[in-house]
Write a protein that holds these residues in place. Structure first.
Motif, PDB file in Angstrom:
ATOM      1  N   SER A 126      35.212  28.369 -23.591  1.00 54.18           N
ATOM      2  CA  SER A 126      33.910  28.086 -22.989  1.00 54.18           C
ATOM      3  C   SER A 126      32.782  28.500 -23.907  1.00 54.18           C
ATOM      4  O   SER A 126      32.900  29.439 -24.695  1.00 54.18           O
ATOM      5  CB  SER A 126      33.765  28.823 -21.651  1.00 54.18           C
ATOM      6  N   LEU A 127      31.676  27.786 -23.782  1.00 52.23           N
ATOM      7  CA  LEU A 127      30.403  28.151 -24.389  1.00 52.23           C
ATOM      8  C   LEU A 127      29.344  27.740 -23.388  1.00 52.23           C
ATOM      9  O   LEU A 127      29.145  26.542 -23.141  1.00 52.23           O
ATOM     10  CB  LEU A 127      30.196  27.447 -25.730  1.00 52.23           C
ATOM     11  N   GLY A 128      28.661  28.709 -22.773  1.00 51.66           N
ATOM     12  CA  GLY A 128      27.768  28.398 -21.675  1.00 51.66           C
ATOM     13  C   GLY A 128      28.547  27.742 -20.555  1.00 51.66           C
ATOM     14  O   GLY A 128      29.623  28.207 -20.176  1.00 51.66           O
TER      15      GLY A 128
ATOM     16  N   GLU B 249      40.922  19.005 -25.165  1.00 49.02           N
ATOM     17  CA  GLU B 249      39.799  18.455 -24.400  1.00 49.02           C
ATOM     18  C   GLU B 249      38.464  18.784 -25.074  1.00 49.02           C
ATOM     19  O   GLU B 249      38.364  19.653 -25.945  1.00 49.02           O
ATOM     20  CB  GLU B 249      39.788  19.012 -22.979  1.00 49.02           C
ATOM     21  N   MET B 250      37.431  18.068 -24.621  1.00 52.92           N
ATOM     22  CA  MET B 250      36.068  18.292 -25.089  1.00 52.92           C
ATOM     23  C   MET B 250      35.151  18.310 -23.878  1.00 52.92           C
ATOM     24  O   MET B 250      35.353  17.569 -22.915  1.00 52.92           O
ATOM     25  CB  MET B 250      35.659  17.179 -26.068  1.00 52.92           C
ATOM     26  N   ASP B 251      34.131  19.194 -23.918  1.00 52.48           N
ATOM     27  CA  ASP B 251      33.185  19.259 -22.809  1.00 52.48           C
ATOM     28  C   ASP B 251      31.811  19.634 -23.359  1.00 52.48           C
ATOM     29  O   ASP B 251      31.687  20.258 -24.417  1.00 52.48           O
ATOM     30  CB  ASP B 251      33.628  20.295 -21.774  1.00 52.48           C
ATOM     31  N   THR B 252      30.763  19.227 -22.647  1.00 50.33           N
ATOM     32  CA  THR B 252      29.396  19.606 -22.984  1.00 50.33           C
ATOM     33  C   THR B 252      28.775  20.347 -21.813  1.00 50.33           C
ATOM     34  O   THR B 252      29.223  20.224 -20.669  1.00 50.33           O
ATOM     35  CB  THR B 252      28.537  18.380 -23.330  1.00 50.33           C
TER      36      THR B 252
ATOM     37  N   PRO C 135      21.627  22.650 -25.249  1.00 48.57           N
ATOM     38  CA  PRO C 135      22.782  21.749 -25.167  1.00 48.57           C
ATOM     39  C   PRO C 135      23.903  22.233 -26.090  1.00 48.57           C
ATOM     40  O   PRO C 135      23.684  22.440 -27.289  1.00 48.57           O
ATOM     41  CB  PRO C 135      22.221  20.404 -25.622  1.00 48.57           C
ATOM     42  N   VAL C 136      25.078  22.416 -25.519  1.00 42.66           N
ATOM     43  CA  VAL C 136      26.222  22.924 -26.282  1.00 42.66           C
ATOM     44  C   VAL C 136      27.445  22.063 -26.014  1.00 42.66           C
ATOM     45  O   VAL C 136      27.519  21.339 -25.007  1.00 42.66           O
ATOM     46  CB  VAL C 136      26.538  24.398 -25.929  1.00 42.66           C
ATOM     47  N   ALA C 137      28.397  22.147 -26.935  1.00 39.87           N
ATOM     48  CA  ALA C 137      29.653  21.412 -26.800  1.00 39.87           C
ATOM     49  C   ALA C 137      30.808  22.291 -27.253  1.00 39.87           C
ATOM     50  O   ALA C 137      30.652  23.130 -28.145  1.00 39.87           O
ATOM     51  CB  ALA C 137      29.630  20.122 -27.615  1.00 39.87           C
ATOM     52  N   VAL C 138      31.951  22.078 -26.620  1.00 40.38           N
ATOM     53  CA  VAL C 138      33.205  22.717 -27.016  1.00 40.38           C
ATOM     54  C   VAL C 138      34.219  21.613 -27.266  1.00 40.38           C
ATOM     55  O   VAL C 138      34.478  20.790 -26.375  1.00 40.38           O
ATOM     56  CB  VAL C 138      33.736  23.668 -25.926  1.00 40.38           C
ATOM     57  N   ILE C 139      34.752  21.572 -28.477  1.00 44.06           N
ATOM     58  CA  ILE C 139      35.851  20.658 -28.795  1.00 44.06           C
ATOM     59  C   ILE C 139      37.059  21.545 -29.066  1.00 44.06           C
ATOM     60  O   ILE C 139      37.123  22.224 -30.093  1.00 44.06           O
ATOM     61  CB  ILE C 139      35.534  19.759 -30.006  1.00 44.06           C
ATOM     62  N   ASN C 140      37.985  21.563 -28.128  1.00 45.46           N
ATOM     63  CA  ASN C 140      39.129  22.467 -28.168  1.00 45.46           C
ATOM     64  C   ASN C 140      40.351  21.681 -28.629  1.00 45.46           C
ATOM     65  O   ASN C 140      40.839  20.788 -27.930  1.00 45.46           O
ATOM     66  CB  ASN C 140      39.364  23.074 -26.777  1.00 45.46           C
TER      67      ASN C 140
ATOM     68  N   LEU D  21      32.747  24.815 -31.924  1.00 44.58           N
ATOM     69  CA  LEU D  21      31.677  25.141 -30.988  1.00 44.58           C
ATOM     70  C   LEU D  21      30.366  24.628 -31.574  1.00 44.58           C
ATOM     71  O   LEU D  21      30.109  24.821 -32.766  1.00 44.58           O
ATOM     72  CB  LEU D  21      31.577  26.654 -30.762  1.00 44.58           C
ATOM     73  N   VAL D  22      29.533  23.985 -30.752  1.00 43.69           N
ATOM     74  CA  VAL D  22      28.314  23.356 -31.262  1.00 43.69           C
ATOM     75  C   VAL D  22      27.131  23.705 -30.368  1.00 43.69           C
ATOM     76  O   VAL D  22      27.214  23.571 -29.139  1.00 43.69           O
ATOM     77  CB  VAL D  22      28.453  21.821 -31.321  1.00 43.69           C
TER      78      VAL D  22
END
Length: 318
Positions: free
Chosen positions: A3-5, A13-16, A33-38, A80-81
């Motif tokens: 997780s990030l935020g 998976e990927m989530d924003t 705005p953040v993104a996680v590409i796991n 992490l972005v």
């Protein structure tokens, strides 16, 4: 699950989402705005940040291009972005945060109870220090500038060699290897043992496609070289500068450049002339040292003493 935020992604998976950093004057929550590409496979973590300066859009362009191209199923490790770090400055297209009149990239490692910029720096620094590598995307603000990568920890830092290796892998062709000011992310993160670079992706007003493409290519160079993605990247030798000679206008008028960005200059070569509105030459400025014409102002009109250009000096090949 990583997780990030509010962004949270299981392996593959990927989530924003949003990373909370405070509230606006009407009490609304401010979330970056953040993104996680796991990745589906285990591996290291890369942290990428853009928009530390609100008028530097090329890094945001890089994020908008490389994130959709990343397939979590093909990724080993995690990316992490933070897509826009300086939220308030971005909203008004300004360099500094208008809430506290601070430059975000002078506020690291930040303060959870500090000013607006210090709180943003604290939150994003926590994200950055979870990573094994950090890329903080910038550009030359509204100046004209070559595409380069900056290593800001200083040549005597224990992580200098690793930072320099990361800069070479990003592969813009030019590296500035010079200790940066206090409070930069690219200085603070190496103190925590994390190799960090500060790509300066050209300089323009708005959105420069060529520089954005340099940045996207650089991100994928890093992902392949360090094993996040299959494939390999062998960087070409880089032109490295250790310092800048900065030149100001000795008179007011219009600047007429005698060299182009990226061009090699020798001591005594003409860099620019100042003319009056009728083309009459008022002054001619020559290079103090050998180097590369690195950066220049965008518009030609200058007042006495105003910044005109920079030459990268103490050049070698790395």
């Amino acid at each position: 699950m990583t997780s990030l935020g509010t962004a949270s992604a299981a392996p593959g998976e990927m989530d924003t989402g949003r990373l909370t950093v405070g509230e606006t004057r009407d009490g609304a929550t401010v979330g970056l705005p953040v993104a996680v590409i796991n990745g589906a496979s285990d591996g290291d973590t890369l942290y990428v940040q853009a928009g530390s300066d609100g008028d530097e859009l090329n890094g945001i362009g890089v994020v908008s291009r490389f994130v959709p191209q990343l397939d979590p199923a093909a990724l080993s490790g995690t990316v992490l972005v933070t897509g826009i770090a300086n939220y308030h400055a971005f909203q008004v297209a300004e360099h500094r945060n208008p809430i506290d009149d601070m430059k975000l990239n002078r506020a690291y490692p930040g303060d959870a109870r500090g000013s607006s910029s210090e709180r943003i720096a604290h939150a994003t620094f926590e994200a950055a220090t979870r990573a094994d590598l950090v890329i903080d995307l910038h550009q030359g603000s509204t100046s004209r500038m070559i595409n380069e990568v900056r290593v800001r920890c200083g040549r005597h830092h224990r992580r200098h060699r690793k930072c320099l290796e990361l800069a070479k892998v990003f592969d813009c062709g030019h590296i500035l290897d010079q200790k940066g000011p206090e409070g930069q992310l690219a200085r603070a993160a190496p103190d925590e043992g994390i190799p960090t670079i500060d790509p300066e992706l050209g300089g323009c007003v708005g959105w420069d496609e060529e520089s954005i493409e340099y940045g996207v290519r650089g991100i994928f160079n890093v992902l392949r070289h360090y094993g996040y993605l299959n494939g390999d990247h062998q960087p070409e030798p880089q032109t490295r500068a250790h310092a800048f000679d900065r030149y100001g206008a000795p008179a007011g008028g219009l600047v007429d450049y005698r060299v182009d960005l990226g061009e090699e200059v020798s001591r005594g070569d003409a860099l620019f002339r100042i003319t009056d509105p009728f083309g009459q030459v008022k002054a001619e400025i020559t290079a103090d040292n050998d180097g590369i014409f690195w950066r220049s102002r965008r518009l030609p009109q200058v007042a006495t003493g105003e910044y005109v250009c920079s030459v990268g000096t103490t050049i070698d090949t790395y």
